[in-house]
Design an enzyme around this catalytic site. Structure first.
Site, PDB file in Angstrom:
ATOM      1  N   ASP A   1       0.413  -1.610   0.595  1.00 40.39           N
ATOM      2  CA  ASP A   1       0.102  -0.254  -0.036  1.00 40.39           C
ATOM      3  C   ASP A   1       0.800   0.932   0.248  1.00 40.39           C
ATOM      4  O   ASP A   1       2.111   1.106   0.369  1.00 40.39           O
ATOM      5  CB  ASP A   1      -0.705   0.052   1.616  1.00 40.39           C
ATOM      6  CG  ASP A   1      -2.020   1.138   1.190  1.00 40.39           C
ATOM      7  OD1 ASP A   1      -3.007   0.760   1.155  1.00 40.39           O
ATOM      8  OD2 ASP A   1      -1.493   2.242   0.815  1.00 40.39           O
TER       9      ASP A   1
ATOM     10  N   GLN B   1     -15.365   1.615   1.080  1.00 38.91           N
ATOM     11  CA  GLN B   1     -14.537   1.187   0.250  1.00 38.91           C
ATOM     12  C   GLN B   1     -14.763   2.295  -0.649  1.00 38.91           C
ATOM     13  O   GLN B   1     -15.071   2.843  -1.408  1.00 38.91           O
ATOM     14  CB  GLN B   1     -14.735   0.332  -1.314  1.00 38.91           C
ATOM     15  CG  GLN B   1     -14.112  -0.149  -2.352  1.00 38.91           C
ATOM     16  CD  GLN B   1     -15.279  -1.413  -2.899  1.00 38.91           C
ATOM     17  OE1 GLN B   1     -15.707  -1.469  -3.275  1.00 38.91           O
ATOM     18  NE2 GLN B   1     -13.945  -2.457  -3.665  1.00 38.91           N
TER      19      GLN B   1
ATOM     20  N   HIS C   1      -9.609  -5.161  -3.313  1.00 38.40           N
ATOM     21  CA  HIS C   1      -8.748  -5.088  -3.030  1.00 38.40           C
ATOM     22  C   HIS C   1      -9.055  -5.628  -1.123  1.00 38.40           C
ATOM     23  O   HIS C   1      -9.574  -5.353  -0.555  1.00 38.40           O
ATOM     24  CB  HIS C   1      -7.777  -3.721  -3.031  1.00 38.40           C
ATOM     25  CG  HIS C   1      -8.298  -2.729  -2.462  1.00 38.40           C
ATOM     26  ND1 HIS C   1      -9.389  -2.230  -3.121  1.00 38.40           N
ATOM     27  CD2 HIS C   1      -8.423  -2.237  -1.181  1.00 38.40           C
ATOM     28  CE1 HIS C   1     -10.094  -1.326  -2.397  1.00 38.40           C
ATOM     29  NE2 HIS C   1      -9.344  -0.993  -0.995  1.00 38.40           N
TER      30      HIS C   1
ATOM     31  N   HIS D   1      -7.095  -6.172   2.182  1.00 39.89           N
ATOM     32  CA  HIS D   1      -5.752  -5.116   2.919  1.00 39.89           C
ATOM     33  C   HIS D   1      -5.128  -6.186   3.689  1.00 39.89           C
ATOM     34  O   HIS D   1      -6.151  -7.297   4.685  1.00 39.89           O
ATOM     35  CB  HIS D   1      -6.491  -4.549   4.206  1.00 39.89           C
ATOM     36  CG  HIS D   1      -7.159  -3.535   3.286  1.00 39.89           C
ATOM     37  ND1 HIS D   1      -5.962  -2.021   2.575  1.00 39.89           N
ATOM     38  CD2 HIS D   1      -8.227  -3.017   2.522  1.00 39.89           C
ATOM     39  CE1 HIS D   1      -6.972  -0.690   2.072  1.00 39.89           C
ATOM     40  NE2 HIS D   1      -8.366  -1.557   2.882  1.00 39.89           N
TER      41      HIS D   1
HETATM   42  P1  5GP Z   1      -9.762   1.460   1.003  1.00 36.88           P
HETATM   43  O1  5GP Z   1     -10.736   1.948   1.330  1.00 36.88           O
HETATM   44  O2  5GP Z   1     -10.272   1.568  -1.076  1.00 36.88           O
HETATM   45  O3  5GP Z   1     -10.594   0.549   1.493  1.00 36.88           O
HETATM   46  O4  5GP Z   1      -7.884   1.175   0.531  1.00 36.88           O
HETATM   47  C1  5GP Z   1      -7.355   1.448  -0.697  1.00 36.88           C
HETATM   48  C2  5GP Z   1      -5.613   1.741  -0.917  1.00 36.88           C
HETATM   49  O5  5GP Z   1      -5.310   1.778  -1.059  1.00 36.88           O
HETATM   50  C3  5GP Z   1      -5.926   2.739   0.465  1.00 36.88           C
HETATM   51  O6  5GP Z   1      -5.228   1.862   2.033  1.00 36.88           O
HETATM   52  C4  5GP Z   1      -4.759   3.453  -0.157  1.00 36.88           C
HETATM   53  O7  5GP Z   1      -3.876   3.654   0.887  1.00 36.88           O
HETATM   54  C5  5GP Z   1      -4.131   2.390  -1.401  1.00 36.88           C
HETATM   55  N1  5GP Z   1      -3.978   3.451  -2.110  1.00 36.88           N
HETATM   56  C6  5GP Z   1      -4.408   4.598  -2.494  1.00 36.88           C
HETATM   57  N2  5GP Z   1      -3.711   4.634  -4.290  1.00 36.88           N
HETATM   58  C7  5GP Z   1      -2.747   3.594  -3.900  1.00 36.88           C
HETATM   59  C8  5GP Z   1      -2.032   3.398  -5.859  1.00 36.88           C
HETATM   60  O8  5GP Z   1      -2.213   4.713  -6.099  1.00 36.88           O
HETATM   61  N3  5GP Z   1      -0.750   2.548  -4.743  1.00 36.88           N
HETATM   62  C9  5GP Z   1      -1.313   1.850  -3.939  1.00 36.88           C
HETATM   63  N4  5GP Z   1       0.142   1.284  -3.752  1.00 36.88           N
HETATM   64  N5  5GP Z   1      -1.540   2.223  -3.577  1.00 36.88           N
HETATM   65  C10 5GP Z   1      -2.316   2.903  -3.417  1.00 36.88           C
END
Ligand code: 5GP
Ligand code: ZN
Length: 134
Positions: free
Chosen positions: A29, A90, A96, A98
């Site tokens: 991440d 999300q 994805h 975690h």
């Molecule tokens: P969500 O909140 O959708 O469950 O998590 C999205 C995750 O994607 C977050 O933890 C955020 O830090 C990560 N993330 C967002 N953009 C990028 C990116 O461009 N590259 C990577 N490696 N992680 C990302």
């Protein structure tokens, strides 16, 4: 399609890859909650897990299993979590998982602590819910 995780899969956006199979990809991440925060994604674009094929799901979860073992090199246990839809938190609309190293010292507490209003349910209400879910 304007999806950052699809761009990571295609290589048009760089990522710190940890593990790759034919169907899934694990990478760090970019904004980790703790050191060693990994995301595992299916290579095929899907917003929610229920849209995935069984094969993609099986491969994804096997990659999650391997990553859970590895992130525990950085902490005694791990949190495995999916925000399955916008309303649940999300932010990136591509499935994805975690995989996050956890320790008592991180102070984050259990996932249960997110919910402050537990419903008190009668037998009839349990039965109704069971009806919906069966
Ligand atoms: P969500 O909140 O959708 O469950 O998590 C999205 C995750 O994607 C977050 O933890 C955020 O830090 C990560 N993330 C967002 N953009 C990028 C990116 O461009 N590259 C990577 N490696 N992680 C990302
Ligand atoms: Zn995508």
């Amino acid at each position: 399609m304007d999806c950052i995780f699809c761009k990571i899969v295609s290589g048009s956006i760089p990522s710190r890859k940890v593990l790759e199979t034919v169907r899934s990809l694990a990478f760090l991440d970019a904004f980790p909650l703790v050191k060693g925060h990994v995301l595992v994604i299916p290579k095929t674009h899907c917003v929610k897990i229920q849209e995935m094929t069984q094969q993609d799901n099986a491969d994804l979860f096997e990659t999650v299993r391997i990553m859970a073992e590895r992130v525990e090199r950085l902490g005694p246990s791990s949190l495995v979590a999916v925000h399955n839809g916008k309303e649940s938190g999300q932010e990136v609309q591509h499935v994805h998982v975690h995989v996050i190293p956890r320790s008592k010292e991180d102070g984050a507490g259990p996932v249960h602590s997110m919910f402050t209003k537990r419903p008190k349910m009668s037998d009839a209400e349990f039965a109704k819910v069971l009806d919906i879910l069966k």
